[in-house]
Design a protein around this motif. Structure first.
Motif, PDB file in Angstrom:
ATOM      1  N   ASP A  13     -13.118  18.950   2.347  1.00  0.00           N
ATOM      2  CA  ASP A  13     -12.495  18.810   3.648  1.00  0.00           C
ATOM      3  C   ASP A  13     -10.987  18.639   3.449  1.00  0.00           C
ATOM      4  OD1 ASP A  13     -12.029  18.450   6.292  1.00  0.00           O
ATOM      5  OD2 ASP A  13     -12.831  16.405   6.389  1.00  0.00           O
ATOM      6  N   PRO A  14     -10.157  19.475   4.083  1.00  0.00           N
ATOM      7  CA  PRO A  14      -8.702  19.364   3.891  1.00  0.00           C
ATOM      8  C   PRO A  14      -8.122  18.022   4.320  1.00  0.00           C
ATOM      9  CG  PRO A  14      -9.246  21.360   5.117  1.00  0.00           C
ATOM     10  CD  PRO A  14     -10.509  20.583   4.937  1.00  0.00           C
ATOM     11  N   THR A  15      -8.736  17.385   5.287  1.00  0.00           N
ATOM     12  CA  THR A  15      -8.207  16.083   5.728  1.00  0.00           C
ATOM     13  C   THR A  15      -8.419  15.020   4.653  1.00  0.00           C
ATOM     14  OG1 THR A  15     -10.281  15.625   6.872  1.00  0.00           O
ATOM     15  CG2 THR A  15      -8.508  16.614   8.165  1.00  0.00           C
ATOM     16  N   VAL A  16      -9.509  15.122   3.905  1.00  0.00           N
ATOM     17  CA  VAL A  16      -9.774  14.161   2.828  1.00  0.00           C
ATOM     18  C   VAL A  16      -8.783  14.379   1.687  1.00  0.00           C
ATOM     19  CG1 VAL A  16     -11.461  13.417   1.111  1.00  0.00           C
ATOM     20  CG2 VAL A  16     -12.204  13.932   3.438  1.00  0.00           C
ATOM     21  N   VAL A  17      -8.516  15.649   1.367  1.00  0.00           N
ATOM     22  CA  VAL A  17      -7.562  15.955   0.303  1.00  0.00           C
ATOM     23  C   VAL A  17      -6.171  15.449   0.689  1.00  0.00           C
ATOM     24  CG1 VAL A  17      -6.430  17.830  -0.950  1.00  0.00           C
ATOM     25  CG2 VAL A  17      -8.876  17.937  -0.497  1.00  0.00           C
ATOM     26  N   ALA A  18      -5.759  15.685   1.931  1.00  0.00           N
ATOM     27  CA  ALA A  18      -4.448  15.226   2.391  1.00  0.00           C
ATOM     28  C   ALA A  18      -4.380  13.701   2.398  1.00  0.00           C
ATOM     29  CB  ALA A  18      -4.163  15.771   3.779  1.00  0.00           C
ATOM     30  N   ALA A  19      -5.471  13.046   2.788  1.00  0.00           N
ATOM     31  CA  ALA A  19      -5.481  11.581   2.809  1.00  0.00           C
ATOM     32  C   ALA A  19      -5.340  11.028   1.393  1.00  0.00           C
ATOM     33  CB  ALA A  19      -6.756  11.073   3.462  1.00  0.00           C
ATOM     34  N   ASP A  20      -6.043  11.624   0.436  1.00  0.00           N
ATOM     35  CA  ASP A  20      -5.919  11.179  -0.958  1.00  0.00           C
ATOM     36  C   ASP A  20      -4.499  11.406  -1.481  1.00  0.00           C
ATOM     37  OD1 ASP A  20      -8.524  10.352  -1.030  1.00  0.00           O
ATOM     38  OD2 ASP A  20      -9.265  12.180  -2.013  1.00  0.00           O
ATOM     39  N   TYR A  21      -3.921  12.532  -1.100  1.00  0.00           N
ATOM     40  CA  TYR A  21      -2.569  12.874  -1.543  1.00  0.00           C
ATOM     41  C   TYR A  21      -1.551  11.867  -1.025  1.00  0.00           C
ATOM     42  CZ  TYR A  21       1.704  15.619  -2.068  1.00  0.00           C
ATOM     43  OH  TYR A  21       2.958  16.047  -2.388  1.00  0.00           O
ATOM     44  N   PHE A  22      -1.614  11.568   0.250  1.00  0.00           N
ATOM     45  CA  PHE A  22      -0.644  10.645   0.828  1.00  0.00           C
ATOM     46  C   PHE A  22      -0.938   9.191   0.477  1.00  0.00           C
ATOM     47  CE2 PHE A  22       0.071  14.275   3.758  1.00  0.00           C
ATOM     48  CZ  PHE A  22       1.408  14.473   3.427  1.00  0.00           C
ATOM     49  N   GLN A  23      -2.170   8.889   0.101  1.00  0.00           N
ATOM     50  CA  GLN A  23      -2.495   7.529  -0.315  1.00  0.00           C
ATOM     51  C   GLN A  23      -1.779   7.187  -1.624  1.00  0.00           C
ATOM     52  OE1 GLN A  23      -6.620   6.759  -0.983  1.00  0.00           O
ATOM     53  NE2 GLN A  23      -6.313   4.572  -1.251  1.00  0.00           N
ATOM     54  N   SER A  24      -1.661   8.160  -2.527  1.00  0.00           N
ATOM     55  CA  SER A  24      -0.950   7.890  -3.771  1.00  0.00           C
ATOM     56  C   SER A  24       0.533   7.646  -3.508  1.00  0.00           C
ATOM     57  CB  SER A  24      -1.144   9.044  -4.749  1.00  0.00           C
ATOM     58  OG  SER A  24      -0.625  10.235  -4.210  1.00  0.00           O
ATOM     59  N   TYR A  25       1.112   8.326  -2.523  1.00  0.00           N
ATOM     60  CA  TYR A  25       2.506   8.075  -2.173  1.00  0.00           C
ATOM     61  C   TYR A  25       2.666   6.766  -1.409  1.00  0.00           C
ATOM     62  CZ  TYR A  25       4.283  12.524  -3.777  1.00  0.00           C
ATOM     63  OH  TYR A  25       4.661  13.566  -4.551  1.00  0.00           O
ATOM     64  N   SER A  26       1.638   6.323  -0.731  1.00  0.00           N
ATOM     65  CA  SER A  26       1.748   5.056  -0.016  1.00  0.00           C
ATOM     66  C   SER A  26       1.893   3.890  -0.995  1.00  0.00           C
ATOM     67  CB  SER A  26       0.556   4.859   0.913  1.00  0.00           C
ATOM     68  OG  SER A  26      -0.630   4.719   0.163  1.00  0.00           O
ATOM     69  N   VAL A  27       1.290   4.005  -2.165  1.00  0.00           N
ATOM     70  CA  VAL A  27       1.434   2.958  -3.178  1.00  0.00           C
ATOM     71  C   VAL A  27       2.898   2.885  -3.633  1.00  0.00           C
ATOM     72  CG1 VAL A  27       0.774   2.273  -5.513  1.00  0.00           C
ATOM     73  CG2 VAL A  27      -0.951   3.135  -3.943  1.00  0.00           C
ATOM     74  N   VAL A  28       3.522   4.038  -3.845  1.00  0.00           N
ATOM     75  CA  VAL A  28       4.929   4.065  -4.246  1.00  0.00           C
ATOM     76  C   VAL A  28       5.804   3.502  -3.124  1.00  0.00           C
ATOM     77  CG1 VAL A  28       6.847   5.582  -4.889  1.00  0.00           C
ATOM     78  CG2 VAL A  28       4.573   6.013  -5.806  1.00  0.00           C
ATOM     79  N   GLY A  29       5.523   3.879  -1.902  1.00  0.00           N
ATOM     80  CA  GLY A  29       6.283   3.361  -0.770  1.00  0.00           C
ATOM     81  C   GLY A  29       6.134   1.860  -0.616  1.00  0.00           C
ATOM     82  N   LEU A  30       4.913   1.370  -0.779  1.00  0.00           N
ATOM     83  CA  LEU A  30       4.678  -0.069  -0.693  1.00  0.00           C
ATOM     84  C   LEU A  30       5.429  -0.805  -1.791  1.00  0.00           C
ATOM     85  CD1 LEU A  30       3.137  -2.411   0.645  1.00  0.00           C
ATOM     86  CD2 LEU A  30       1.294  -1.984  -0.983  1.00  0.00           C
ATOM     87  N   LEU A  31       5.438  -0.253  -2.993  1.00  0.00           N
ATOM     88  CA  LEU A  31       6.172  -0.879  -4.092  1.00  0.00           C
ATOM     89  C   LEU A  31       7.669  -0.891  -3.812  1.00  0.00           C
ATOM     90  CD1 LEU A  31       5.916  -2.145  -6.902  1.00  0.00           C
ATOM     91  CD2 LEU A  31       6.237   0.131  -7.851  1.00  0.00           C
ATOM     92  N   ALA A  32       8.199   0.171  -3.226  1.00  0.00           N
ATOM     93  CA  ALA A  32       9.621   0.216  -2.874  1.00  0.00           C
ATOM     94  C   ALA A  32       9.947  -0.823  -1.810  1.00  0.00           C
ATOM     95  CB  ALA A  32      10.002   1.614  -2.390  1.00  0.00           C
ATOM     96  N   VAL A  33       9.087  -0.984  -0.811  1.00  0.00           N
ATOM     97  CA  VAL A  33       9.314  -1.978   0.237  1.00  0.00           C
ATOM     98  C   VAL A  33       9.271  -3.381  -0.347  1.00  0.00           C
ATOM     99  CG1 VAL A  33       8.292  -2.992   2.322  1.00  0.00           C
ATOM    100  CG2 VAL A  33       8.535  -0.520   2.124  1.00  0.00           C
ATOM    101  N   VAL A  34       8.317  -3.656  -1.227  1.00  0.00           N
ATOM    102  CA  VAL A  34       8.227  -4.979  -1.859  1.00  0.00           C
ATOM    103  C   VAL A  34       9.482  -5.242  -2.697  1.00  0.00           C
ATOM    104  CG1 VAL A  34       6.968  -6.311  -3.609  1.00  0.00           C
ATOM    105  CG2 VAL A  34       5.720  -5.119  -1.824  1.00  0.00           C
ATOM    106  N   GLY A  35       9.976  -4.223  -3.410  1.00  0.00           N
ATOM    107  CA  GLY A  35      11.191  -4.393  -4.200  1.00  0.00           C
ATOM    108  C   GLY A  35      12.393  -4.703  -3.345  1.00  0.00           C
ATOM    109  N   VAL A  36      12.551  -3.989  -2.236  1.00  0.00           N
ATOM    110  CA  VAL A  36      13.684  -4.239  -1.335  1.00  0.00           C
ATOM    111  C   VAL A  36      13.574  -5.640  -0.724  1.00  0.00           C
ATOM    112  CG1 VAL A  36      14.710  -3.537   0.860  1.00  0.00           C
ATOM    113  CG2 VAL A  36      14.151  -1.823  -0.856  1.00  0.00           C
TER     114      VAL A  36
END
Length: 140
Positions: A13-36
Motif C-alpha cells: 500500500d503506497p500510504t504505508v510506504v509513505a508513512a514509514d518513509y516520513f516516520q524515519s524523518y520524524s525521528v530526525v526532526g524530533l531530535l532537532a527540536v530537542v536539541g534546539v
C-alpha cells in the motif's frame, strides 16, 4: 485513493510506504527540536542565574590585559595570519589522509591509493619547502 502495487507477490500500500518513509524523518526532526530546546533552556538558565552588576570598570573595553589607551586602530603583523593560514592548509589536507587509509585497506586499491597518497604528500612538501624558502616560517 491510489491503487496498491504488487511487489514480489505481496501487495504494498503506497500510504504505508509513505508513512514509514516520513516516520524515519520524524525521528530526525524530533531530535532537532530537542536539541534546539536544550540549547534554549541552557541559555535561558544562564541568563536567569548569572549576577548582573554593571560597573564602569566592567563596561570598559578590555583587550588582553592592556588598558584601552589611544586609538582603537592597531597594526597587526601579517606573519601571524600566514602561520594561521599554513596551519589551516596542512590541518585540512591531513584530514584527507584518513579516507585514503581506509581505502588503502580495501582489496584491489592498495597500490594505486599508496601512489596517490605519496603524490599528495609530495605536493604538501613542495608547498612547505616554498614557504620555507620565502622565509615565511622564520619567527622574528
Amino acid at each position: 485513493m491510489p491503487e496498491p502495487t504488487v511487489v514480489d507477490a505481496t501487495v504494498v500500500d503506497p500510504t504505508v510506504v509513505a508513512a514509514d518513509y516520513f516516520q524515519s524523518y520524524s525521528v530526525v526532526g524530533l531530535l532537532a527540536v530537542v536539541g534546539v530546546l536544550f540549547v534554549a533552556l541552557a541559555f535561558g538558565a544562564g541568563r536567569l542565574l548569572r549576577p548582573v552588576v554593571p560597573t564602569p570598570e566592567k563596561l570598559l573595553t578590555y583587550e588582553c590585559g592592556v588598558d584601552p589607551v589611544g586609538e582603537g586602530w592597531a597594526h597587526t603583523q601579517v606573519r601571524y595570519y600566514v602561520y594561521a593560514f599554513l596551519y589551516v592548509i596542512f590541518a585540512v589536507d591531513s584530514i584527507f589522509l584518513f579516507p585514503w587509509a581506509t581505502v588503502f585497506a580495501a582489496p584491489g586499491y592498495g597500490a594505486t591509493t599508496l601512489v596517490e597518497m605519496f603524490i599528495f604528500l609530495g605536493f604538501l612538501a613542495v608547498g612547505l619547502l616554498y614557504a620555507y624558502k620565502k622565509g615565511v616560517l622564520t619567527w622574528t
